[in-house]
Design a protein around this motif. Structure first.
Motif, PDB file in Angstrom:
ATOM      1  N   LYS A  59     -48.013  29.286  -0.059  1.00 20.06           N
ATOM      2  CA  LYS A  59     -49.348  28.694   0.049  1.00 20.06           C
ATOM      3  C   LYS A  59     -50.376  29.672  -0.493  1.00 20.06           C
ATOM      4  O   LYS A  59     -50.189  30.885  -0.427  1.00 20.06           O
ATOM      5  CB  LYS A  59     -49.683  28.368   1.518  1.00 20.06           C
ATOM      6  CG  LYS A  59     -48.899  27.187   2.093  1.00 20.06           C
ATOM      7  CD  LYS A  59     -49.108  27.079   3.591  1.00 20.06           C
ATOM      8  CE  LYS A  59     -50.519  26.668   3.965  1.00 20.06           C
ATOM      9  NZ  LYS A  59     -50.803  25.249   3.708  1.00 20.06           N
ATOM     10  N   SER A  60     -51.478  29.135  -1.007  1.00 17.49           N
ATOM     11  CA  SER A  60     -52.546  29.994  -1.517  1.00 17.49           C
ATOM     12  C   SER A  60     -53.633  30.239  -0.483  1.00 17.49           C
ATOM     13  O   SER A  60     -54.384  31.186  -0.570  1.00 17.49           O
ATOM     14  CB  SER A  60     -53.185  29.347  -2.747  1.00 17.49           C
ATOM     15  OG  SER A  60     -53.904  28.175  -2.384  1.00 17.49           O
ATOM     16  N   TYR A  61     -53.723  29.326   0.501  1.00 18.91           N
ATOM     17  CA  TYR A  61     -54.793  29.326   1.502  1.00 18.91           C
ATOM     18  C   TYR A  61     -56.168  29.190   0.856  1.00 18.91           C
ATOM     19  O   TYR A  61     -57.167  29.669   1.375  1.00 18.91           O
ATOM     20  CB  TYR A  61     -54.713  30.567   2.409  1.00 18.91           C
ATOM     21  CG  TYR A  61     -53.519  30.488   3.329  1.00 18.91           C
ATOM     22  CD1 TYR A  61     -53.564  29.776   4.508  1.00 18.91           C
ATOM     23  CD2 TYR A  61     -52.320  31.086   2.958  1.00 18.91           C
ATOM     24  CE1 TYR A  61     -52.438  29.662   5.322  1.00 18.91           C
ATOM     25  CE2 TYR A  61     -51.192  30.986   3.758  1.00 18.91           C
ATOM     26  CZ  TYR A  61     -51.268  30.261   4.944  1.00 18.91           C
ATOM     27  OH  TYR A  61     -50.155  30.147   5.739  1.00 18.91           O
ATOM     28  N   ASP A  84     -71.476  22.880   3.489  1.00 19.34           N
ATOM     29  CA  ASP A  84     -71.516  23.122   4.929  1.00 19.34           C
ATOM     30  C   ASP A  84     -70.529  22.212   5.663  1.00 19.34           C
ATOM     31  O   ASP A  84     -69.833  22.645   6.584  1.00 19.34           O
ATOM     32  CB  ASP A  84     -72.934  22.906   5.454  1.00 19.34           C
ATOM     33  CG  ASP A  84     -73.089  23.340   6.899  1.00 19.34           C
ATOM     34  OD1 ASP A  84     -72.799  24.505   7.200  1.00 19.34           O
ATOM     35  OD2 ASP A  84     -73.497  22.510   7.734  1.00 19.34           O
ATOM     36  N   GLY A  85     -70.473  20.942   5.238  1.00 20.26           N
ATOM     37  CA  GLY A  85     -69.558  19.996   5.865  1.00 20.26           C
ATOM     38  C   GLY A  85     -68.112  20.372   5.655  1.00 20.26           C
ATOM     39  O   GLY A  85     -67.303  20.362   6.599  1.00 20.26           O
ATOM     40  N   VAL A  86     -67.757  20.726   4.426  1.00 19.69           N
ATOM     41  CA  VAL A  86     -66.371  21.115   4.121  1.00 19.69           C
ATOM     42  C   VAL A  86     -66.007  22.401   4.859  1.00 19.69           C
ATOM     43  O   VAL A  86     -64.964  22.493   5.511  1.00 19.69           O
ATOM     44  CB  VAL A  86     -66.175  21.302   2.595  1.00 19.69           C
ATOM     45  CG1 VAL A  86     -64.790  21.885   2.300  1.00 19.69           C
ATOM     46  CG2 VAL A  86     -66.370  19.981   1.865  1.00 19.69           C
ATOM     47  N   ASN A  87     -66.884  23.389   4.783  1.00 25.61           N
ATOM     48  CA  ASN A  87     -66.592  24.688   5.380  1.00 25.61           C
ATOM     49  C   ASN A  87     -66.453  24.611   6.893  1.00 25.61           C
ATOM     50  O   ASN A  87     -65.679  25.362   7.501  1.00 25.61           O
ATOM     51  CB  ASN A  87     -67.684  25.693   5.003  1.00 25.61           C
ATOM     52  CG  ASN A  87     -67.263  27.125   5.227  1.00 25.61           C
ATOM     53  OD1 ASN A  87     -66.194  27.542   4.793  1.00 25.61           O
ATOM     54  ND2 ASN A  87     -68.088  27.890   5.918  1.00 25.61           N
ATOM     55  N   TYR A  94     -58.613  28.351   5.788  1.00 26.86           N
ATOM     56  CA  TYR A  94     -58.589  28.384   4.324  1.00 26.86           C
ATOM     57  C   TYR A  94     -59.820  29.082   3.752  1.00 26.86           C
ATOM     58  O   TYR A  94     -60.885  29.101   4.377  1.00 26.86           O
ATOM     59  CB  TYR A  94     -58.535  26.956   3.740  1.00 26.86           C
ATOM     60  CG  TYR A  94     -57.237  26.235   3.997  1.00 26.86           C
ATOM     61  CD1 TYR A  94     -56.168  26.350   3.117  1.00 26.86           C
ATOM     62  CD2 TYR A  94     -57.079  25.423   5.126  1.00 26.86           C
ATOM     63  CE1 TYR A  94     -54.969  25.690   3.353  1.00 26.86           C
ATOM     64  CE2 TYR A  94     -55.892  24.751   5.367  1.00 26.86           C
ATOM     65  CZ  TYR A  94     -54.836  24.891   4.476  1.00 26.86           C
ATOM     66  OH  TYR A  94     -53.657  24.237   4.710  1.00 26.86           O
ATOM     67  N   ASN A  95     -59.650  29.611   2.552  1.00 28.56           N
ATOM     68  CA  ASN A  95     -60.783  30.095   1.770  1.00 28.56           C
ATOM     69  C   ASN A  95     -61.327  28.925   0.954  1.00 28.56           C
ATOM     70  O   ASN A  95     -60.562  28.068   0.516  1.00 28.56           O
ATOM     71  CB  ASN A  95     -60.341  31.207   0.813  1.00 28.56           C
ATOM     72  CG  ASN A  95     -59.734  32.381   1.545  1.00 28.56           C
ATOM     73  OD1 ASN A  95     -60.329  32.928   2.456  1.00 28.56           O
ATOM     74  ND2 ASN A  95     -58.525  32.766   1.140  1.00 28.56           N
TER      75      ASN A  95
END
Length: 333
Positions: A59-61, A84-87, A94-95
């Motif tokens: 996985k890359s994360y 903001d919503g995604v984060n 995840y990064n």
């Protein structure tokens, strides 16, 4: 010196493989053992090494958040609310990598090794090449903002046409018949849907469509200002103007004020999106609230589900808009 999996394994008297499985919530470990390992990790303030973890688990994360464009036609508030919503959903695991498709010169850089999943905020059909490339590489994908005619893609949308329709009906219910439209950026689906809502509302109320009242904008303040200047130079100036986003509405209000006129006494204005500044401009801006943050949250949740359990069948979800009535519309009957 940072704590490693081997340190935890030594203290728990288990193998480092067992520790790795426990930290990744594997079902193949006894709950008692898992609990013991997690308690030790917590006591030692263990922080996962994502580079090492990614090699073990393939996985890359990284989650990619791609926009059709970042610099042209994407308002700062829309950009911020989406991020903001995604984060808010992925930040613990995840990064987040943010890019504009128009900045991707070579799609070879998009791979399963670099991204565990991708969220695309699509505004144009030009993005289709990118979408097909991601699908062909079997990277989990969720598309926000633009309707995609494919049943294998998860698609989260705002009911933009209905939102624009409600805005124009609000003008009409307040006695307005000379209603103009400042369109969004040409080629963007959001511009098309908002225009369709405008036209449908006029047709259903048997109000004649005046081509002079439909003026092109670019989704920024300056284009709203220039579009409003064109409307102000018409022989018959409209009594109401629907702006396809709030940034253009602010530009339109400035043009009206510069002309020596007032909002809403001379011309009523409605925007779209309900950006944070709408309540602070003077007069406070009536607008259609597009729940951008919610769309991003729902899209992120769906992407994590797909990453966890890959699915061939997609789904289409619509998030309702809401007309927010403030001070920029005058009743003229």
């Amino acid at each position: 010196m940072s704590i490693t999996i081997k340190d935890i394994a030594k203290m728990a008297n288990v193998s480092h493989t067992t520790v790795s499985r426990a930290l990744n919530n594997s079902p193949f470990i006894k709950e008692k053992t898992k609990k013991k390992i997690l308690e030790i990790a917590n006591e030692l303030n263990y922080v996962p090494n994502f580079n090492a973890k990614s090699l073990v688990l393939n996985k890359s994360y990284n989650i990619g958040l791609f926009f059709s464009t970042i610099s042209k036609g994407t308002s700062p508030s829309f950009f911020h609310e989406t991020i903001d919503g995604v984060n808010s959903i992925i930040r613990e695991n995840y990064n987040l990598v943010i890019k504009g498709i128009d900045d991707c010169k070579n799609l070879n850089s998009i791979s399963k090794e670099r991204f565990d999943g991708i969220i695309l905020v699509s505004q144009s059909e030009k993005d289709n090449t990118f979408i097909y490339d991601v699908i062909s590489k079997e990277i989990p994908l969720v598309v926000l903002n633009r309707e995609i005619e494919a049943d294998n893609i998860t698609n989260i949308l705002s009911s933009e046409k209905e939102g624009a329709y409600e805005a124009i009906n609000y003008f009409i219910s307040n006695g307005h018949k000379e209603i103009a439209l400042i369109e969004g950026k040409s080629g963007f689906k959001s511009s098309t849907f908002r225009k369709e809502g405008y036209i449908n509302a006029l047709i259903n109320s048997k109000i004649k469509i005046n081509d002079e009242y439909i003026v092109q904008g670019e989704y920024d303040i300056e284009s709203g200002f220039k579009a409003m200047q064109k409307l102000l130079n018409l022989d018959k100036v409209p009594t109401a103007v629907f702006c396809s986003n709030d940034d253009m509405a602010v530009g339109a209000m400035r043009a009206i004020q510069k002309k020596g006129l007032r909002v809403p006494e001379d011309i009523s204005i409605i925007g779209f999106d309900d950006n944070i500044f709408c309540n602070y401009v003077s007069p406070a801006l009536t607008t259609v609230r597009k729940l951008t943050h919610k769309i991003a949250v729902v899209g992120s949740e769906k992407l994590l589900q797909i990453i966890d359990k890959p699915q061939a069948k997609g789904e289409k979800l619509y998030i309702d808009t809401k007309l927010i009535k403030r001070d920029s519309v005058k009743k003229i009957i």
